[in-house]
Design a protein around this motif. Structure first.
Motif: not given
Length: 127
Positions: A5-10, A19-22
């Motif tokens: 997963e990626s794309g999270g943040g504050l 959000l992405s899930c590769t």
């Protein structure tokens, strides 16, 4: 299938994120996929799910109308577009796969129907 997963943040309330899930591995295109989240001190909860082809989706009541799940099987990515974020959306978001899906499998909302998951990505929404 391995999931990252990626794309999270504050972000601030009202903001949006993607959000992405590769996924890697040969079974991705045969897997129904889901996004779950877990806030501190709470159980993991279903957020959204999508069928193998992307034709069918399912959402929890708390995110319906604000979040959109989609997938690109050619790129092996599942997306979760999260809009109008609220502080209550703060959680670690996990991508999960049901690699045992068949073409007619329903998009489940119960976590026991998913057998693979990633490490998660943190989303923090400030008020």
């Amino acid at each position: 299938v391995q999931l990252v997963e990626s794309g999270g943040g504050l972000v601030q309330a009202g903001d949006s994120l993607r959000l992405s899930c590769t996924a890697s591995g040969p079974t991705f295109t045969r897997s129904n996929m889901g996004w779950f989240r877990q806030a501190p001190g709470k159980d993991r909860e279903f957020v959204a799910g999508v069928s193998r082809s992307g034709a069918r989706t399912r959402y929890s009541d708390s995110v319906k109308g604000r979040f959109t799940i989609s997938r690109d099987n050619a790129k092996r990515i599942v997306y979760l577009d999260v809009n109008v974020l609220e502080p209550e959306d703060t959680a670690v978001y996990y991508c999960e796969a049901n690699s045992r899906s068949i073409l007619t499998s329903p998009v489940h909302d119960a976590p026991e129907n998913y057998n693979l998951w990633g490490q998660g990505t943190q989303v923090t929404v400030s008020s």
